[in-house]
Write an enzyme that holds these catalytic residues in place. Structure first.
Site, PDB file in Angstrom:
ATOM      1  N   SER A  37      -8.161  -0.421 -12.793  1.00 43.35           N
ATOM      2  CA  SER A  37      -6.945  -0.663 -12.010  1.00 43.35           C
ATOM      3  C   SER A  37      -7.222  -1.120 -10.590  1.00 43.35           C
ATOM      4  O   SER A  37      -6.352  -1.695  -9.937  1.00 43.35           O
ATOM      5  CB  SER A  37      -6.071   0.596 -11.973  1.00 43.35           C
ATOM      6  OG  SER A  37      -6.773   1.676 -11.372  1.00 43.35           O
ATOM      7  N   ASP A 327      -0.416   4.806  -3.807  1.00 39.60           N
ATOM      8  CA  ASP A 327       0.025   5.879  -4.699  1.00 39.60           C
ATOM      9  C   ASP A 327      -1.067   6.939  -4.732  1.00 39.60           C
ATOM     10  O   ASP A 327      -2.042   6.848  -3.980  1.00 39.60           O
ATOM     11  CB  ASP A 327       0.403   5.354  -6.095  1.00 39.60           C
ATOM     12  CG  ASP A 327      -0.765   4.791  -6.893  1.00 39.60           C
ATOM     13  OD1 ASP A 327      -1.932   5.068  -6.537  1.00 39.60           O
ATOM     14  OD2 ASP A 327      -0.522   4.067  -7.869  1.00 39.60           O
ATOM     15  N   HIS A 330      -4.428   5.014  -5.765  1.00 33.38           N
ATOM     16  CA  HIS A 330      -4.824   3.661  -5.367  1.00 33.38           C
ATOM     17  C   HIS A 330      -4.566   3.371  -3.885  1.00 33.38           C
ATOM     18  O   HIS A 330      -3.546   3.810  -3.346  1.00 33.38           O
ATOM     19  CB  HIS A 330      -4.070   2.626  -6.206  1.00 33.38           C
ATOM     20  CG  HIS A 330      -4.264   2.800  -7.681  1.00 33.38           C
ATOM     21  ND1 HIS A 330      -3.353   3.482  -8.469  1.00 33.38           N
ATOM     22  CD2 HIS A 330      -5.275   2.406  -8.494  1.00 33.38           C
ATOM     23  CE1 HIS A 330      -3.800   3.488  -9.724  1.00 33.38           C
ATOM     24  NE2 HIS A 330      -4.956   2.846  -9.763  1.00 33.38           N
TER      25      HIS A 330
END
Length: 352
Positions: A37, A327, A330
């Site tokens: 990610s 978040d 991340h």
């Protein structure tokens, strides 16, 4: 445990890289990305998984306010790296139907949020395993040859910069997960050695397909992610030092791997890009770098939420640039840029 990284005058270096502009160049015709990610630009949008971010507030600071599938409020580190090399300001996802081979010819990411070196990691959320990312790359080569012709394709493949950014999920979503099978099979050091073996095989296979300029990314201080801090109640929500020690140990093994492979494989230019210390400085002294908050993230409460849990929360901050994390897992776009600038100055400059 001795970690042999030398980062002299880190504060001065960070101050310099925060505003540094790397001149455009033509030595790297394309950026080709593999990973999780941290570098997924929307591949997971096209597969059946909950590991997605193709909805607001993700992407609210991206061009056009579009939620592309990047796990950020805006751009990610590889976007900034592409721009620093004089290429496009974004690196598109290979599975994104909005793009075609003419776009991918100068930059493409095969990354999938939630994946890892270990196939068992990708199974957790049903995402794209690393072997499949490599299969997509082989398909990409065929499409590139049809588009550019043999000569230009050979040049592009051998001169492109290949970026690998992966590994955090192997530990946090797999090894340290509840009822982890891997933890019954391996000590933490044994599991690190197992992953290093997988990383070695991946790089050897990538080299066999023509790649020569490769960046192997290290782990961040994963114990300082808001999600891990939120669960560290007994220590006052401080960083989980156990996880940070594992990250440093694994990074040392990856660094050693780069040295070994450069000696073993003629013509290979493999560098180790380490985000650990730059991120740790931003987290420990946020105000020194223009941030106001590094313990909580911008999204929702900033403690547990990522992905779908970030949707429609009235608690989400108004200015993500003030937050080190977007978040609970991340970095924000602003942090991504600082990390990209840092690895350009400390590792990727060798390809300029």
């Amino acid at each position: 445990m001795k970690i042999s990284y030398a980062w002299p005058h880190l504060f001065l270096l960070l101050a310099a890289t925060a505003t540094a502009k790397v001149p455009a160049m033509a030595k790297v015709p394309a950026i080709v990305v593999f990973g999780d990610s941290s570098v997924d630009a929307g591949n997971n949008n096209q597969i059946p998984t909950i590991a997605r971010s193709n909805f607001l507030p993700y992407g609210r600071d991206f061009s056009g306010g579009k939620a592309t599938g990047r796990f950020s409020n805006g751009r990610i580190a590889t976007d900034f790296i592409s721009e620093a090399f004089g290429l496009r300001p974004t690196v598109p996802a290979y599975l994104d139907p909005a793009y075609n081979i003419s776009d991918f010819a100068v930059g493409v990411t095969f990354a999938s949020a939630g994946t890892g070196y270990d196939n068992a990691t990708s199974d957790v959320l049903g995402v794209i395993p690393m072997w499949k990312e490599l299969e997509y790359y082989k398909e990409y080569q065929k499409r590139l040859r049809a588009y550019l012709g043999d000569g230009k394709t050979i040049y592009t493949i051998s001169n492109s910069l290949y970026i690998i950014s992966i590994g955090t999920n192997d530990f946090l979503e797999n090894y340290y997960a509840f009822n982890s099978q891997r933890r019954t099979q391996y000590t933490v050091d044994g599991y690190q050695q197992y992953l290093v073996g997988l990383a070695r095989n991946f790089i050897v296979n990538l080299h066999g397909l023509g790649a020569r300029k490769i960046s192997l990314g290290g782990l961040p201080p994963m114990g300082c992610m808001p999600l891990e801090r939120a669960q560290n109640l007994q220590n006052g929500n401080e960083c989980m030092e156990t996880y940070n020690i594992v990250a440093m140990s694994f990074n040392q093994k990856l660094y050693d791997l780069t040295r070994e492979l450069n000696k073993e494989i003629p013509g290979l230019k493999l560098v180790f890009s380490n985000p650990y210390f730059v991120l740790l400085q931003l987290i420990q002294k946020p105000s020194s770098y223009g941030f106001e908050e590094s313990q909580r993230a911008c999204c929702a409460t900033g403690m547990f939420e990522m992905g779908y849990a970030c949707q429609r929360s009235p608690l989400t901050c108004t200015d993500a640039n003030k937050y080190v994390f977007w978040d609970a897992f991340h970095p924000s776009e602003h942090t991504n840029k600082m990390v990209a600038d840092h690895v350009m100055k400390t590792a990727l400059y060798k390809f300029i």
